[in-house]
Write a protein that holds these residues in place. Structure first.
Motif, PDB file in Angstrom:
ATOM      1  N   ALA A   2       0.832  -1.197   0.000  1.00  0.00           N
ATOM      2  CA  ALA A   2       0.000   0.000   0.000  1.00  0.00           C
ATOM      3  C   ALA A   2       0.865   1.246   0.000  1.00  0.00           C
ATOM      4  O   ALA A   2       1.974   1.250   0.540  1.00  0.00           O
ATOM      5  N   LEU A   3       0.363   2.298  -0.618  1.00  0.00           N
ATOM      6  CA  LEU A   3       1.104   3.549  -0.625  1.00  0.00           C
ATOM      7  C   LEU A   3       1.183   4.116   0.789  1.00  0.00           C
ATOM      8  O   LEU A   3       0.255   3.963   1.587  1.00  0.00           O
ATOM      9  N   PRO A   4       2.291   4.761   1.140  1.00  0.00           N
ATOM     10  CA  PRO A   4       2.487   5.239   2.513  1.00  0.00           C
ATOM     11  C   PRO A   4       1.601   6.431   2.853  1.00  0.00           C
ATOM     12  O   PRO A   4       1.211   7.209   1.991  1.00  0.00           O
ATOM     13  N   SER A   5       1.308   6.576   4.142  1.00  0.00           N
ATOM     14  CA  SER A   5       0.592   7.748   4.645  1.00  0.00           C
ATOM     15  C   SER A   5       1.569   8.915   4.732  1.00  0.00           C
ATOM     16  O   SER A   5       2.788   8.756   4.566  1.00  0.00           O
ATOM     17  N   LEU A   6       1.045  10.103   5.040  1.00  0.00           N
ATOM     18  CA  LEU A   6       1.915  11.270   5.188  1.00  0.00           C
ATOM     19  C   LEU A   6       2.913  11.078   6.322  1.00  0.00           C
ATOM     20  O   LEU A   6       4.075  11.497   6.227  1.00  0.00           O
ATOM     21  N   ILE A   7       2.483  10.440   7.418  1.00  0.00           N
ATOM     22  CA  ILE A   7       3.402  10.183   8.533  1.00  0.00           C
ATOM     23  C   ILE A   7       4.491   9.215   8.100  1.00  0.00           C
ATOM     24  O   ILE A   7       5.668   9.389   8.439  1.00  0.00           O
ATOM     25  N   ASP A   8       4.121   8.186   7.337  1.00  0.00           N
ATOM     26  CA  ASP A   8       5.122   7.265   6.798  1.00  0.00           C
ATOM     27  C   ASP A   8       6.140   8.004   5.935  1.00  0.00           C
ATOM     28  O   ASP A   8       7.327   7.647   5.894  1.00  0.00           O
ATOM     29  N   LEU A   9       5.681   9.031   5.245  1.00  0.00           N
ATOM     30  CA  LEU A   9       6.548   9.803   4.349  1.00  0.00           C
ATOM     31  C   LEU A   9       7.413  10.815   5.082  1.00  0.00           C
ATOM     32  O   LEU A   9       8.215  11.504   4.457  1.00  0.00           O
ATOM     33  N   GLY A  10       7.251  10.910   6.403  1.00  0.00           N
ATOM     34  CA  GLY A  10       8.098  11.818   7.172  1.00  0.00           C
ATOM     35  C   GLY A  10       7.410  13.074   7.667  1.00  0.00           C
ATOM     36  O   GLY A  10       8.081  14.001   8.135  1.00  0.00           O
ATOM     37  N   MET A  11       6.073  13.129   7.582  1.00  0.00           N
ATOM     38  CA  MET A  11       5.349  14.295   8.084  1.00  0.00           C
ATOM     39  C   MET A  11       5.571  14.442   9.590  1.00  0.00           C
ATOM     40  O   MET A  11       5.478  13.485  10.340  1.00  0.00           O
ATOM     41  N   ARG A  12       5.894  15.691  10.015  1.00  0.00           N
ATOM     42  CA  ARG A  12       6.185  15.988  11.412  1.00  0.00           C
ATOM     43  C   ARG A  12       5.564  17.318  11.790  1.00  0.00           C
ATOM     44  O   ARG A  12       5.181  18.104  10.914  1.00  0.00           O
ATOM     45  N   PRO A  13       5.474  17.604  13.106  1.00  0.00           N
ATOM     46  CA  PRO A  13       4.914  18.891  13.540  1.00  0.00           C
ATOM     47  C   PRO A  13       5.604  20.098  12.906  1.00  0.00           C
ATOM     48  O   PRO A  13       4.955  21.117  12.657  1.00  0.00           O
ATOM     49  N   PHE A  14       6.905  19.979  12.621  1.00  0.00           N
ATOM     50  CA  PHE A  14       7.634  21.089  12.008  1.00  0.00           C
ATOM     51  C   PHE A  14       6.952  21.547  10.726  1.00  0.00           C
ATOM     52  O   PHE A  14       6.866  22.748  10.439  1.00  0.00           O
ATOM     53  N   PHE A  15       6.455  20.611   9.936  1.00  0.00           N
ATOM     54  CA  PHE A  15       5.792  20.948   8.673  1.00  0.00           C
ATOM     55  C   PHE A  15       4.325  21.304   8.892  1.00  0.00           C
ATOM     56  O   PHE A  15       3.815  22.258   8.299  1.00  0.00           O
ATOM     57  N   GLN A  16       3.642  20.556   9.732  1.00  0.00           N
ATOM     58  CA  GLN A  16       2.223  20.808   9.971  1.00  0.00           C
ATOM     59  C   GLN A  16       1.970  22.215  10.512  1.00  0.00           C
ATOM     60  O   GLN A  16       0.983  22.857  10.166  1.00  0.00           O
ATOM     61  N   GLN A  17       2.884  22.691  11.359  1.00  0.00           N
ATOM     62  CA  GLN A  17       2.699  23.999  11.992  1.00  0.00           C
ATOM     63  C   GLN A  17       2.842  25.162  11.019  1.00  0.00           C
ATOM     64  O   GLN A  17       2.519  26.299  11.368  1.00  0.00           O
ATOM     65  N   GLN A  18       3.303  24.902   9.820  1.00  0.00           N
ATOM     66  CA  GLN A  18       3.455  25.974   8.834  1.00  0.00           C
ATOM     67  C   GLN A  18       2.164  26.248   8.053  1.00  0.00           C
ATOM     68  O   GLN A  18       2.076  27.225   7.320  1.00  0.00           O
ATOM     69  N   LEU A  19       1.161  25.410   8.232  1.00  0.00           N
ATOM     70  CA  LEU A  19      -0.071  25.535   7.452  1.00  0.00           C
ATOM     71  C   LEU A  19      -1.036  26.522   8.097  1.00  0.00           C
ATOM     72  O   LEU A  19      -1.218  26.532   9.315  1.00  0.00           O
ATOM     73  N   SER A  20      -1.654  27.365   7.281  1.00  0.00           N
ATOM     74  CA  SER A  20      -2.691  28.279   7.758  1.00  0.00           C
ATOM     75  C   SER A  20      -4.011  27.533   7.873  1.00  0.00           C
ATOM     76  O   SER A  20      -4.181  26.436   7.328  1.00  0.00           O
TER      77      SER A  20
END
Length: 345
Positions: A2-20
């Motif tokens: 199965a294709l990986p989730s965003l967390i599997d791809l390396g998603m972290r709070p550092f990136f999430q916190q940049q979103l409006s």
């Protein structure tokens, strides 16, 4: 698989916190897994998406996280790490190599192409980017003094991780798998022909990457990778493969050079004169260390060479930026004057 989730791809709070809030409601996040001249391929929410690069989008590379909607790429998120270099040839621009890397495998073969100077150059890049470097020495089965060379590399930094690996031996390649944890992103740096593609195949457990033969007369290899891409590893990590780099020049990497040559920096701080050039000045702690064998002349000369190169390339880039700003200001002024003149006609 199965294709990986965003967390599997390396998603972290550092990136999430940049979103409006608006972006959270109306846009999506994806990670660049392939980069071509005019388009990129994203993995996002279990789907593969292909997008043309908008003409005004900031520079982008494999490993970047991007905000997009159903129609277009909107922006690139700030990066946790970035490998870049002065573009090859006479170009004055930087070339982005890879973004948001956790570990970099610095690969050097144990044949005639082995060079401590080149390893130090890659270490400076890794330390400037804030990425964990791991040295991988390949083709040990073809070298009669592999242990001696490994000791030379380890002497560069006692805390440095150094592995001697035969890329065709699965048991030896397995020594690198602890770095391939789920959600971690890895990459290889090294000259063409050092065995990167063979290692990639070993970690993937496939023959997905083409491998090239070595020219016997100079131990050089042929290019076998033609684009940058991320590959999913069995252990859950992300392996980013990058083309072999025959020309790697440093720019804006002064702190990385200083960190790589921390021993030289420490000795230089003990010199009698603050502007000591470590040539024939009295009270030079660096020269004294060379005379006692504590420091090699090769290491001092490479340190000085990389600092000169970095200074020259950084100055060249700074001059181009200033020229571009001046040109942009002139164009804006001309356009403003033209609008004003048209208004009063």
């Amino acid at each position: 698989m199965a294709l990986p989730s965003l967390i599997d791809l390396g998603m972290r709070p550092f990136f999430q916190q940049q979103l409006s809030l608006e972006e959270l409601e109306s846009c999506a996040l994806g990670r660049v897994v392939e980069q071509h001249k005019s388009e990129v391929v994203l993995l996002a929410g279990g789907e593969v998406q292909r997008y043309k690069l908008p003409p005004k989008l900031e520079a982008i590379c494999v490993g970047d996280w991007v905000v997009f909607n159903g129609e277009r790429l909107i922006r690139v998120l700030d990066r946790q790490s970035l490998f870049q270099r002065k573009a090859a040839g006479t170009a004055r621009e930087r070339q982005l190599i890879a973004a948001n890397i956790d570990t970099v495998f610095i690969v050097s073969s144990l044949n005639d192409d082995f060079s401590l100077n080149r390893i130090e150059r890659y270490l400076a890049l890794a330390k400037e980017a804030g990425v964990e470097p791991v040295i991988v020495l390949t083709k040990g089965d073809l070298c009669v003094d592999a242990d001696s060379i490994r000791a030379q590399v380890q002497k560069l930094d006692p805390l440095l991780s150094v592995h001697c690996v035969n890329g065709l031996d699965n048991d030896e390649v397995a020594a690198l798998k602890p770095y391939c944890q789920k959600g971690k992103t890895l990459t290889f740096l090294g000259s063409s022909g050092v065995g990167k593609s063979t290692l990639v195949n070993g970690l993937l457990g496939t023959t997905e990457m083409a491998t090239g033969s070595i020219r016997e007369q100079d131990s050089k290899g042929r290019h076998t990778t033609t684009y940058r891409a991320i590959k999913w590893l069995p252990e859950g990590g992300l392996l980013m493969d990058t083309p072999g780099m025959r020309e790697l020049q440093l720019s804006d990497a002064k702190e990385g050079i200083k960190a790589t040559f921390a021993d030289v920096e420490a000795l230089a701080s003990q010199c009698r004169f603050a502007d000591c050039r470590h040539e024939s000045e009295p009270g030079c702690a660096v020269r004294a260390a060379i005379e006692t064998g504590e420091l090699s002349l090769r290491r001092l000369e490479n340190y000085q060479k990389l600092l000169r190169e970095e200074s020259h390339n950084s100055a060249t880039l700074a001059q181009k930026r200033a020229k571009d700003r001046a040109l942009s200001n002139m164009v804006n002024t001309v356009q403003s004057q033209a609008r004003s003149a048209k208004k009063f006609k």
